[in-house]
Design a protein around this motif. Structure first.
Motif, PDB file in Angstrom:
ATOM      1  N   GLY A 267       0.820  -1.211   0.000  1.00 47.32           N
ATOM      2  CA  GLY A 267       0.000   0.000   0.000  1.00 47.32           C
ATOM      3  C   GLY A 267       0.855   1.262   0.000  1.00 47.32           C
ATOM      4  O   GLY A 267       0.528   2.238  -0.684  1.00 47.32           O
ATOM      5  N   ILE A 268       1.960   1.249   0.743  1.00 48.60           N
ATOM      6  CA  ILE A 268       2.828   2.435   0.801  1.00 48.60           C
ATOM      7  C   ILE A 268       3.472   2.679  -0.568  1.00 48.60           C
ATOM      8  O   ILE A 268       3.437   3.800  -1.090  1.00 48.60           O
ATOM      9  CB  ILE A 268       3.917   2.263   1.880  1.00 48.60           C
ATOM     10  N   ILE A 269       4.048   1.623  -1.149  1.00 46.88           N
ATOM     11  CA  ILE A 269       4.724   1.799  -2.454  1.00 46.88           C
ATOM     12  C   ILE A 269       3.702   2.232  -3.514  1.00 46.88           C
ATOM     13  O   ILE A 269       3.934   3.161  -4.290  1.00 46.88           O
ATOM     14  CB  ILE A 269       5.438   0.498  -2.880  1.00 46.88           C
ATOM     15  N   GLY A 270       2.539   1.556  -3.524  1.00 46.02           N
ATOM     16  CA  GLY A 270       1.497   1.917  -4.492  1.00 46.02           C
ATOM     17  C   GLY A 270       0.991   3.335  -4.271  1.00 46.02           C
ATOM     18  O   GLY A 270       0.815   4.103  -5.217  1.00 46.02           O
ATOM     19  N   GLY A 271       0.776   3.702  -3.007  1.00 50.23           N
ATOM     20  CA  GLY A 271       0.262   5.037  -2.693  1.00 50.23           C
ATOM     21  C   GLY A 271       1.232   6.132  -3.113  1.00 50.23           C
ATOM     22  O   GLY A 271       0.824   7.151  -3.688  1.00 50.23           O
ATOM     23  N   VAL A 272       2.525   5.909  -2.847  1.00 49.89           N
ATOM     24  CA  VAL A 272       3.530   6.899  -3.262  1.00 49.89           C
ATOM     25  C   VAL A 272       3.534   7.035  -4.786  1.00 49.89           C
ATOM     26  O   VAL A 272       3.605   8.142  -5.333  1.00 49.89           O
ATOM     27  CB  VAL A 272       4.928   6.508  -2.731  1.00 49.89           C
ATOM     28  N   GLY A 273       3.429   5.878  -5.488  1.00 52.29           N
ATOM     29  CA  GLY A 273       3.395   5.912  -6.955  1.00 52.29           C
ATOM     30  C   GLY A 273       2.196   6.691  -7.475  1.00 52.29           C
ATOM     31  O   GLY A 273       2.321   7.526  -8.377  1.00 52.29           O
ATOM     32  N   VAL A 274       1.019   6.433  -6.887  1.00 54.36           N
ATOM     33  CA  VAL A 274      -0.198   7.125  -7.347  1.00 54.36           C
ATOM     34  C   VAL A 274      -0.089   8.628  -7.075  1.00 54.36           C
ATOM     35  O   VAL A 274      -0.418   9.458  -7.943  1.00 54.36           O
ATOM     36  CB  VAL A 274      -1.450   6.520  -6.666  1.00 54.36           C
ATOM     37  N   ILE A 275       0.386   8.992  -5.881  1.00 53.30           N
ATOM     38  CA  ILE A 275       0.480  10.428  -5.551  1.00 53.30           C
ATOM     39  C   ILE A 275       1.473  11.114  -6.494  1.00 53.30           C
ATOM     40  O   ILE A 275       1.186  12.185  -7.053  1.00 53.30           O
ATOM     41  CB  ILE A 275       0.897  10.617  -4.076  1.00 53.30           C
ATOM     42  N   ALA A 276       2.652  10.493  -6.684  1.00 53.53           N
ATOM     43  CA  ALA A 276       3.660  11.102  -7.572  1.00 53.53           C
ATOM     44  C   ALA A 276       3.126  11.195  -9.005  1.00 53.53           C
ATOM     45  O   ALA A 276       3.260  12.241  -9.665  1.00 53.53           O
ATOM     46  CB  ALA A 276       4.946  10.277  -7.537  1.00 53.53           C
ATOM     47  N   GLY A 277       2.492  10.105  -9.491  1.00 54.28           N
ATOM     48  CA  GLY A 277       1.999  10.088 -10.868  1.00 54.28           C
ATOM     49  C   GLY A 277       0.869  11.091 -11.077  1.00 54.28           C
ATOM     50  O   GLY A 277       0.878  11.860 -12.044  1.00 54.28           O
TER      51      GLY A 277
END
Ligand code: SF4
Ligand code: SF4
Length: 381
Positions: A267-277
């Motif tokens: 969830g952390i890795i995915g969440g960071v990716g979504v926020i950055a993207g």
């Protein structure tokens, strides 16, 4: 004979006229899948225009290169024409049509009303539990003292079924509208080709130098990387939810889970990716406004914004889950997820599904070409 854009021509007539000009010109045939696909046709039905529109990834390379682009009297603007056709197709093929029209044309109000409604519903459900909204709660199962597990499963399970029904129904209708002649083309090979296109988001690489959107003088791979961050971040978040369900329902371990556990790490890795993207894609929209004087459409902004809101509220909830702010933050996070789910089938999210279908049709068409040629020769003989 010079053809002029008639003031009375309909959108479809304008699209057909522009595509016929491209078919004669063929200058852009190396830019993307749109031009080789249009060259296979001598006429363009409404379904053909929608199909070509979903092969377009709106990079603007053909507009920047076109000698017939406005202010030329031919007024050829393929990206804008295909964007309009894409958006019209999203509404035309969606069900129920009235809801699709309403939510598509009022995306910001839809997101705001759904988020507010979800938040109020969560507060009411919580108050009905007789619990203080700011009481500190921790330990296994603490989330379910805010919103009962059954309530979450029913609300989001039904919403997920609704999304699957609407999007898959739209794609089936889109597919059936096509004039593809796959012949004896291998569906397995076609799917392998689609995967090779989609996994690296190949077309956003611009054939090597990168995408010229938003700055035609500085093509870059930034747009592709940002789309990848959103796509793979979203998939990791989905994987996180699936793993958490296994922890809870098979391993009987109740959330919240430690930061080092698999569902939280995903969830952390995915969440960071979504926020950055999402943040980067919003930045590109506003850079295009500055560089190309293209005001972002509400539909361009609202889906990315609500997806970003889901990821941001999820990360804040993770950080503050052991504090008295947890119930309010959970309500806010669930309300944003509810807004995402409700508006998702009528937002730009559906581009992903339409694009995969269009790429599959494109692969089948390309594979069928030698066979079609052989069939034509046989007829001529
Ligand atoms: S967009 Fe312009 S330059 Fe490109 S193929 Fe069409 S008419 Fe030719
Ligand atoms: S905008 Fe880009 S992807 Fe779309 S038709 Fe033009 S070159 Fe192809």
């Amino acid at each position: 004979m010079r053809r002029h854009k008639l003031p009375t021509e309909t959108f479809l007539e304008s699209a057909q006229r522009q595509l016929n000009i491209c078919n004669a010109c063929r200058y852009c045939e190396g830019y993307c899948a749109v031009f080789p696909a249009l060259e296979l046709r001598s006429t363009f039905t409404e379904a053909d225009v929608t199909y070509l529109a979903n092969l377009c990834h709106d990079c603007r390379a053909c507009l920047d290169a076109c000698m017939y682009a406005p202010p030329h009297e031919f007024g050829v603007d393929i990206p804008a024409t295909l964007r309009t056709a894409r958006d019209a197709g999203y509404v035309r093929y969606a069900w129920p049509h009235r809801l699709a029209t309403l939510l598509w044309h009022h995306p910001r109000a839809s997101v705001a009303v759904a988020t507010l409604g979800g938040f109020v519903a969560a507060l009411v459900a919580e108050s009905a539990n007789g619990r203080s909204l700011v009481a500190g709660r921790s330990g296994p199962g603490s989330f379910y003292t805010v919103i009962p597990w059954l309530g979450m499963v029913l609300a989001f399970g039904l919403a997920a079924l609704f999304i699957i029904a609407v999007v898959s129904g739209a794609i089936v209708t889109f597919w059936r509208s096509g004039t593809v002649r796959p012949g004896k083309a291998s569906w397995g090979a076609a799917w392998r080709g689609v995967i090779a296109d989609v996994v690296p988001l190949r077309y956003l690489g611009g054939g090597g130098p990168g995408c010229p959107y938003p700055d035609p003088d500085r093509p870059s791979h930034g747009r592709r990387l940002l789309h990848q961050a959103v796509l793979y971040g979203f998939l990791l978040d989905f994987a996180s939810t699936c793993v958490a369900a296994i922890y809870q329902d098979i391993l009987h371990r109740m959330p919240p889970y430690p930061v080092t556990s698999l569902p939280v790490l995903l969830g952390i890795i995915g969440g960071v990716g979504v926020i950055a993207g999402c943040t980067g894609l919003l930045h590109l929209r506003y850079a295009a406004w500055r560089l190309r004087h293209e005001r972002p459409a509400p539909q361009d902004v609202s889906f990315v914004a609500v997806l970003n809101l889901v990821a941001i509220t999820g990360m804040i909830l993770l950080i503050l889950r052991a504090t008295p702010a947890m119930p309010i933050l959970l309500d806010l996070h669930l309300a944003s997820v509810f807004a995402l789910f409700l508006t998702l089938p009528y937002s730009r999210f559906v581009h992903a599904a339409y694009r995969v279908a269009a790429l599959l049709r494109n692969r089948l068409e390309e594979a069928a070409q030698p066979q079609l040629g052989a069939e034509d020769e046989g007829v001529a003989a």
